[in-house]
Design an enzyme around this catalytic site. Structure first.
Site, PDB file in Angstrom:
ATOM      1  N   GLU A   1      -6.765   3.832  -5.607  1.00 47.17           N
ATOM      2  CA  GLU A   1      -7.975   4.145  -4.839  1.00 47.17           C
ATOM      3  C   GLU A   1      -8.439   5.530  -5.275  1.00 47.17           C
ATOM      4  O   GLU A   1      -7.731   6.514  -5.095  1.00 47.17           O
ATOM      5  CB  GLU A   1      -7.693   4.142  -3.335  1.00 47.17           C
TER       6      GLU A   1
ATOM      7  N   ASP B   1      -2.950   4.692  -2.390  1.00 47.91           N
ATOM      8  CA  ASP B   1      -3.941   5.351  -1.531  1.00 47.91           C
ATOM      9  C   ASP B   1      -4.387   6.699  -2.122  1.00 47.91           C
ATOM     10  O   ASP B   1      -3.535   7.501  -2.530  1.00 47.91           O
ATOM     11  CB  ASP B   1      -3.299   5.584  -0.148  1.00 47.91           C
TER      12      ASP B   1
ATOM     13  N   ASP C   1       0.864  -1.176   0.000  1.00 53.02           N
ATOM     14  CA  ASP C   1       0.000   0.000   0.000  1.00 53.02           C
ATOM     15  C   ASP C   1       0.907   1.235   0.000  1.00 53.02           C
ATOM     16  O   ASP C   1       1.761   1.376   0.878  1.00 53.02           O
ATOM     17  CB  ASP C   1      -0.858  -0.044   1.271  1.00 53.02           C
TER      18      ASP C   1
ATOM     19  N   HIS D   1     -11.110  -2.024   4.738  1.00 53.59           N
ATOM     20  CA  HIS D   1     -10.874  -1.605   6.124  1.00 53.59           C
ATOM     21  C   HIS D   1     -11.532  -0.268   6.462  1.00 53.59           C
ATOM     22  O   HIS D   1     -11.424   0.193   7.584  1.00 53.59           O
ATOM     23  CB  HIS D   1      -9.366  -1.519   6.355  1.00 53.59           C
ATOM     24  N   ASP D   2     -12.167   0.370   5.467  1.00 55.89           N
ATOM     25  CA  ASP D   2     -12.863   1.641   5.707  1.00 55.89           C
ATOM     26  C   ASP D   2     -14.377   1.486   5.682  1.00 55.89           C
ATOM     27  O   ASP D   2     -15.098   2.471   5.837  1.00 55.89           O
ATOM     28  CB  ASP D   2     -12.493   2.669   4.615  1.00 55.89           C
TER      29      ASP D   2
HETATM   30  O1  TEU Z   1      -9.097   6.205   2.391  1.00 50.89           O
HETATM   31  C1  TEU Z   1      -9.564   7.231   1.626  1.00 50.89           C
HETATM   32  C2  TEU Z   1     -10.900   7.741   1.909  1.00 50.89           C
HETATM   33  O2  TEU Z   1     -11.232   8.846   1.514  1.00 50.89           O
HETATM   34  C3  TEU Z   1     -11.869   6.927   2.634  1.00 50.89           C
HETATM   35  O3  TEU Z   1     -12.301   5.740   2.246  1.00 50.89           O
HETATM   36  C4  TEU Z   1     -12.049   7.383   4.010  1.00 50.89           C
HETATM   37  O4  TEU Z   1     -11.825   6.371   4.917  1.00 50.89           O
HETATM   38  C5  TEU Z   1     -13.457   7.868   4.084  1.00 50.89           C
HETATM   39  O5  TEU Z   1     -13.573   8.991   3.250  1.00 50.89           O
HETATM   40  C6  TEU Z   1     -13.810   8.271   5.452  1.00 50.89           C
HETATM   41  O6  TEU Z   1     -15.196   8.512   5.475  1.00 50.89           O
HETATM   42  C7  TEU Z   1      -7.751   5.933   2.394  1.00 50.89           C
HETATM   43  C8  TEU Z   1      -7.461   4.770   3.322  1.00 50.89           C
HETATM   44  O7  TEU Z   1      -8.083   3.619   2.821  1.00 50.89           O
HETATM   45  C9  TEU Z   1      -7.917   5.149   4.711  1.00 50.89           C
HETATM   46  O8  TEU Z   1      -7.796   4.084   5.614  1.00 50.89           O
HETATM   47  C10 TEU Z   1      -7.089   6.333   5.143  1.00 50.89           C
HETATM   48  O9  TEU Z   1      -7.548   6.805   6.385  1.00 50.89           O
HETATM   49  C11 TEU Z   1      -7.139   7.470   4.135  1.00 50.89           C
HETATM   50  O10 TEU Z   1      -6.974   7.046   2.796  1.00 50.89           O
HETATM   51  C12 TEU Z   1      -6.034   8.453   4.400  1.00 50.89           C
HETATM   52  O11 TEU Z   1      -4.804   7.896   4.063  1.00 50.89           O
END
Ligand code: TEU
Length: 543
Positions: A243, A193, A98, A316-317
């Site tokens: 992403e 990311d 990642d 994970h989100d």
């Molecule tokens: O996530 C990006 C992101 O915008 C989301 O999915 C976020 O968790 C959501 O908008 C919150 O409501 C990525 C990663 O997957 C996440 O875990 C990180 O926190 C984020 O980037 C920052 O690096």
């Protein structure tokens, strides 16, 4: 995996913090991933995407990187990582790292030097004399004041995650060099990311909204990705997935079209906002099924023959899909299998998030004390200040918090689900005594073996890779039926997304003998009339 056939592979996502701790720690480790490789090989996946294990203060569980070249001691050592790469490879599994380069931790040496006014590094981040009204994705204003210089720096996420300045060529070169370092170690893929946020509109205007239109799929994004491809990926046996936050179909076609030479595939999130009333996440709400089909179908059709989707229900989100679009009480097993069938029939590369393959659910935590996520805690505080009641916030958090997917992986029925012999950093979901890997492996009808079959079908049936997609039931309030077709082959997927029985007239020519995946014993098929029980899903295949 070679460049030619990666499209038939399935990726398994590991959140190492919650995967397995053979050491008996509060958090999982890289050795914990290596220890479970045989389990993943049994499932049949060919890539692991592991979320960040770099050195980090862990304010955002590793998405705040303070050293891109070092492993955080809580996860182990570089030797552990080398061992994981080797052991995975021995089982035909490639490791995807990642890469978090929209921002770094404010503890990163680059930021520390930037803060100190170092000539080379000041411009590695985005400094302005005046802030704008842009909002952080985790709540609050996106600019933080630094008293010493009298300037503000941008942070689209937490204030300890400072956005890198991609306009700076030297910064970009440093990033590519770091990525080449990981490539040379033998990793087989990169997950990038929030990569579509790296190019900011340089006049930094005020917004009538949260600012995202000035940095999402920004002015130089395609140029930067082409440069990254040339500098890092081109000519190497690696796959890449970006992403893409709040993106568009047109941009994703460009990001993932092989002729454009940018990325292999893209994650988009519109289908996971069908339970955000008026676009607001932290409100408890049911999901809109018709909209879900519509969005996913639009992407299926729009990417066909042009781009490549990364398809997923969970990460994970996101909350657990069986709790979100299925039924985690009366029909957990049936609905988990139904959701798996619908996803694995689609165009793109399926991503399975740890625990999804055994039907893990949201934990249902009622107390704020049980939550750990920085987003959840920030938003709770902010919304309470704005007058939202504690009860309303807790209902939203219980449904939407990112911690829903971050509880420890449930390996067996022993204390802490076999995740650790110590005390886990976050509580285990209470249903671990029933829902766990050991139980799933012992039961030929488990969710696990349903996934295993779907993964092997992805390899066997070319039509699942190449076929075009047609939605047959755009308006139905309970059934999602679609076909995938090439000149030689055809797949039909029919799924009841709800509890009450329903019927569906299938297209002519499919019979019981064509069923390749099913979550009940015998299909109730009378001529072309298919009666579907609660959460029943069938995949038919014919040549
Ligand atoms: O996530 C990006 C992101 O915008 C989301 O999915 C976020 O968790 C959501 O908008 C919150 O409501 C990525 C990663 O997957 C996440 O875990 C990180 O926190 C984020 O980037 C920052 O690096």
């Amino acid at each position: 995996m070679t460049q030619q056939n990666w499209r038939k592979s399935v990726v398994y996502q590991i959140y190492p913090k919650s995967f397995y701790s053979p050491e008996g720690n509060a958090t999982g480790s890289i050795k914990g991933v290596t220890a479970k490789l045989d389990y993943l090989a049994e499932l049949g996946i060919e890539y692991i995407w592991m979320t960040p294990v770099y050195k980090s203060p862990q304010n955002d569980n590793g998405y705040d990187v303070s050293d891109y070249y070092a492993i955080d001691p809580s996860y182990g050592t570089m030797d552990d990582l080398d061992e994981l790469i080797r052991e995975a490879e021995a089982r035909g599994i490639g490791l995807m790292m990642d890469i978090v380069v929209n921002h770094s931790s404010t503890e990163h040496e680059w930021f520390q030097k930037s803060l100190a006014g170092d000539e080379r590094y000041r411009d590695y981040y985005i400094w302005r004399d005046e802030p704008t009204n842009w909002e952080s994705k985790f709540g609050g204003n996106a600019w933080k004041y630094d008293e010493k210089s009298g300037q503000y720096f941008l942070h689209l996420f937490d204030e300890t995650q400072a956005d890198l300045n991609w306009e700076n060529e030297q910064m970009r070169e440093d990033v590519y060099e770091m990525m080449r370092f990981w490539r040379e170690k033998g990793i087989k893929g990169f997950r990038l990311d929030v990569i579509n946020l790296i190019s900011k509109q340089q006049d930094f205007p005020e917004d009538d909204s949260d600012g995202r239109k000035f940095y999402t799929d920004g002015p130089r994004i395609h140029e930067f990705l082409k440069e990254m491809n040339e500098e890092v990926f081109e000519g190497h046996d690696v796959i890449t997935v970006g992403e893409m936050s709040s993106t568009t179909l047109d941009h994703c076609v460009r990001y993932s079209n092989p002729d454009e030479k940018e990325l292999s595939m893209t994650f988009s999130f519109h289908h996971l906002k069908v339970d955000y009333p008026n676009g607001e996440k932290f409100v408890a709400a049911p999901f809109d099924f018709v909209q879900l089909k519509d969005i996913m179908s639009t992407w299926q059709e729009g990417m066909h023959g042009k781009g490549w989707n990364a398809i997923f229900w969970c990460n994970h989100d996101q909350p657990r899909v069986v709790s979100r679009f299925g039924n985690d009480t009366d029909h957990r097993v049936e609905s988990a299998k139904m959701l798996a069938t619908v996803l694995h029939g689609l165009q793109g590369t399926p991503y399975i998030y740890q625990g999804e393959e055994i039907g893990m659910t949201n934990p249902g935590f009622d107390s704020l004390d049980e939550y750990r996520d920085i987003e959840t805690l920030n938003i709770y505080k902010l919304k309470r200040e704005q007058g939202v009641s504690h009860e309303d916030m807790m209902a939203a958090i219980k449904q939407k918090s990112r911690d829903n997917s971050r509880t420890p992986m449930q390996w067996d029925a022993t204390p802490h689900a076999g995740f650790t012999s110590g005390t886990p950093w976050i509580n285990v979901a209470p249903n671990y005594t029933d829902v766990n890997v050991e139980t799933a492996l012992d039961d030929p009808n488990s969710v696990f073996y349903h996934y295993k079959n779907l993964i092997s079908l992805r390899k066997e049936l070319d039509v699942l890779t190449d076929g075009d997609y047609t939605l047959l039931t755009p308006d139905a309030l309970d059934v999602w039926a679609y076909t995938r077709k090439t000149d030689e082959e055809e797949v039909l997927v029919v799924a009841n997304f709800y509890g009450p029985e329903t019927t569906y007239e299938i297209p002519e020519g499919f019979t019981r003998a064509d069923v390749v995946s099913h979550n009940y014993d015998v299909p109730q098929l009378d001529g072309t009339t298919l009666s579907l029980r609660a959460y029943e899903a069938i995949m038919f295949y014919k040549k």
